[in-house]
Design an enzyme around this catalytic site. Structure first.
Site, PDB file in Angstrom:
ATOM      1  CD  GLU A 186     -10.198  19.759  61.132  1.00 48.20           C
ATOM      2  OE1 GLU A 186     -11.355  20.185  61.285  1.00 48.20           O
ATOM      3  OE2 GLU A 186      -9.235  20.488  60.855  1.00 48.20           O
TER       4      GLU A 186
HETATM    5  C1  TNX Z   1     -11.245  22.764  63.434  1.00 50.76           C
HETATM    6  S1  TNX Z   1      -9.971  22.160  66.007  1.00 50.76           S
HETATM    7  C2  TNX Z   1      -9.878  22.702  63.194  1.00 50.76           C
HETATM    8  C3  TNX Z   1      -9.219  23.787  62.432  1.00 50.76           C
HETATM    9  C4  TNX Z   1     -10.183  24.877  62.027  1.00 50.76           C
HETATM   10  C5  TNX Z   1     -11.177  25.114  63.142  1.00 50.76           C
HETATM   11  C6  TNX Z   1     -12.110  26.258  62.868  1.00 50.76           C
HETATM   12  C7  TNX Z   1      -8.973  21.520  65.069  1.00 50.76           C
HETATM   13  C8  TNX Z   1      -7.993  20.678  65.700  1.00 50.76           C
HETATM   14  N1  TNX Z   1      -9.058  21.749  63.727  1.00 50.76           N
HETATM   15  O1  TNX Z   1      -8.604  23.254  61.298  1.00 50.76           O
HETATM   16  O2  TNX Z   1      -9.456  26.045  61.763  1.00 50.76           O
HETATM   17  O3  TNX Z   1     -11.925  23.923  63.302  1.00 50.76           O
HETATM   18  O4  TNX Z   1     -12.945  26.521  63.991  1.00 50.76           O
END
Ligand code: TNX
Length: 552
Positions: free
Chosen positions: A347
């Site tokens: 992300e």
């Molecule tokens: C996605 S899964 C994220 C996290 C969040 C999560 C909440 C991933 C690699 N990143 O930053 O906490 O969703 O479900």
């Protein structure tokens, strides 16, 4: 307050047998329930994760009393006591010589790593481990087999031969969004290890806080560990705390995989080192999350207490950034005996694709140069030149979307394996479906295809997730627990149990179709029969109405 979050952007998100007859249950020929009739009553053998092979004998069960003697490997004797005493209230008698329960290591090193065998008849229980981990797992299985029979405690006559399917069987705990102290982490290690999981991935840093003390960069915990999501208290592990966690995990045959997430998820870094972080960049979708969940917009130099993701980035074209990364991973490598260092890479929505690739290539190489195996979330597979030993962690859906499988393929093309964490199956922070006796608003998020039932957490096959993936390209399975809504040890128990058992079965047990135990109907019965053990161990599991819970 922080209960629900909608995720729309694809890049961001994604076990009868007759008592009179010997019943032979082997991997390919087990009945759907691995159960045996005793005193006219049919009971399941609650072994979770399902063993590779289980054969129930016709003979009488072994009877467990306070006079029962146990001998063998001292760690294994202690591990058995930690199960028997809470469950039965009895303290077994330690013996140096002949004992009814014998916990031993195999003489020859011919067995598979972590494997074990259990042989039970009316007179004796023998657990043989290929190694100390295998012996530990055999003891965990023995603990699950102990059952009340009227006012007696018994272990059914059985022969189990068991070995793991995958080498890496993990759980992840996010201690950044909410901090979870050393005792809670030790409790989670005990719980995970009881299900034969062997890796604890700690998500140590994120926008909301930096949770690991480093000698080279003390400002991080001094300035960026004080708060958490919703303005809740923060916290951090001292170097000594971390050492304790690593040692405790090792005593339960688990490695610790520390994650320092970058280049995104780094707002907290900016509280200590503003010169190496970019200004927060908030887009419309982040504004929507902020409107829904509060916490306000992130501001440089101010602790972030909301739940938006993707607004922060390290400065990619500044050498000071790489001095920082070298210090952080250099120190972490020295503190971490396990082979893996996880550098996140998920992300990074405010880092350009070109900059992301430059950064990931360089950081993965830096970690490899430290003699460690880098691990990264699958987005990092967008960087064609990522260090070729880098293990990818796939967190897309069971049906991959929007290039997730292609990014995951980069790692495999490099001859490095994948860890599978399909979000709509094994993300333990997803809400459970509303139960009939819905009380308090449910904990958890819903972005991964809505609430995740226990059945959905169970009903998937690792080799079916990424099209064309060979079994040998799968290092294992990991169940992450993100902590935006998860504040306490009881919250962790409720979100994890019973779904963590589904992840453990995907990671340890034979593939679906290779064992009749690998069905939802078998699983739910076996898990239900573990209710009394879990309760006695103080595990505050979610009493999901999908499971036929046994009570005593
Ligand atoms: C996605 S899964 C994220 C996290 C969040 C999560 C909440 C991933 C690699 N990143 O930053 O906490 O969703 O479900």
């Amino acid at each position: 307050m922080y209960r629900r979050r909608r995720r729309t952007d694809g890049r961001r998100r994604r076990m009868a047998a007759s008592a009179a007859m010997a019943t032979v249950l082997v991997a390919a020929s087990v009945t759907a329930c691995a159960s045996v009739a005793q005193n006219g009553e049919t009971v399941s053998l609650p072994v979770v994760p399902a063993p590779a092979s289980i054969t129930e004998a016709a003979g009488a069960p072994f009877r467990l009393t306070a006079e029962t003697s146990v001998a063998g490997d001292q760690d294994a004797v202690a591990a058995l006591a930690a199960l028997v005493t809470p469950r039965t209230g009895m303290t077994l008698t330690s013996s140096e010589g002949d004992a009814a329960i014998r916990l031993r290591l195999a003489a020859a090193e011919t067995e598979a790593a972590e494997s074990y065998r259990i042989e039970v008849d009316e007179t004796a229980v023998v657990v043989t481990g290929a190694d100390t981990a295998g012996l530990f797992y055999g003891v965990q299985t023995l603990g699950q087999l102990i059952r009340r029979d009227g006012d007696r405690w018994v272990v059914p006559a059985v022969d189990i031969a068991d070995a793991p399917r995958f080498a890496y069987r993990g759980v992840m705990l996010d201690v950044a969004r909410h901090f979870h102290g050393v005792d809670t982490v030790k409790g989670y290690i005990d719980r995970a290890a009881s299900l034969k999981l062997n890796a604890l991935h700690l998500h140590l840093t994120d926008d909301q806080g930096w949770r690991i003390e480093l000698r080279s960069r003390p400002e991080l915990t001094e300035r960026a560990s004080g708060t958490a999501v919703g303005g809740d208290p923060g916290g951090f592990y001292t170097r000594d705390d971390y050492r304790q966690i690593v040692e405790y995990a090792a005593s339960r045959h688990m490695i610790v995989v520390p994650e320092i997430d970058m280049p995104g998820h780094t707002h907290a870094v900016g509280l200590a080192y503003p010169a190496i972080t970019e200004e927060p960049r908030v887009n419309d979708e982040m504004r929507q999350v902020i409107a829904e969940f509060g916490g306000g917009e992130p501001r440089a130099g101010e602790a972030y207490q909301g739940m938006a993701v993707g607004f922060s980035s390290l400065r990619i074209h500044d050498e000071a950034t790489y001095d920082f990364v070298a210090d952080v991973f250099g120190e972490l490598a020295a503190m971490t005996p396990g082979p893996y260092l996880h550098f996140g890479g998920d992300e990074s929505l405010s880092t350009s694709d070109e900059d992301f690739a430059v950064f990931v290539t360089r950081v993965s190489a830096l970690i490899a140069d430290l003699g460690k195996t880098p691990v990264a979330w699958h987005e990092a597979g967008a960087a064609a030149d990522i260090a070729d030993t880098t293990v990818g962690q796939y967190w897309g859906f069971l049906t991959p979307q929007e290039g997730a499988a292609e990014k995951a393929r980069t790692f495999v093309d490099n001859d490095a394996p994948l860890i599978l964490s399909p979000a709509d199956a094994v993300y333990l922070d997803m809400q459970y479906p509303a139960s009939h006796e819905a009380a308090a608003p449910p904990l958890g998020l819903t972005w991964a295809n809505g609430p995740t039932s226990v059945e959905r957490a169970y009903s998937w096959e690792p080799s079916d997730v990424i099209p064309g993936l060979e079994e040998s390209a799968i290092l294992g399975v990991e169940a992450p627990l993100w902590a935006e809504t998860v504040r306490t040890a009881a919250d962790i128990d409720a979100m994890a149990f019973p779904r963590i058992a589904a992840a453990a079965e995907a990671a340890w047990s034979p593939a679906t179709g290779r064992s009749e135990l690998r069905t939802w109907s078998s699983f739910r019965e076996r898990v239900g029969a573990l209710g009394p053990l879990w309760s006695r161990l103080g595990i505050a599991f979610h009493p999901s109405d999908e499971i036929p819970w046994v009570t005593e």
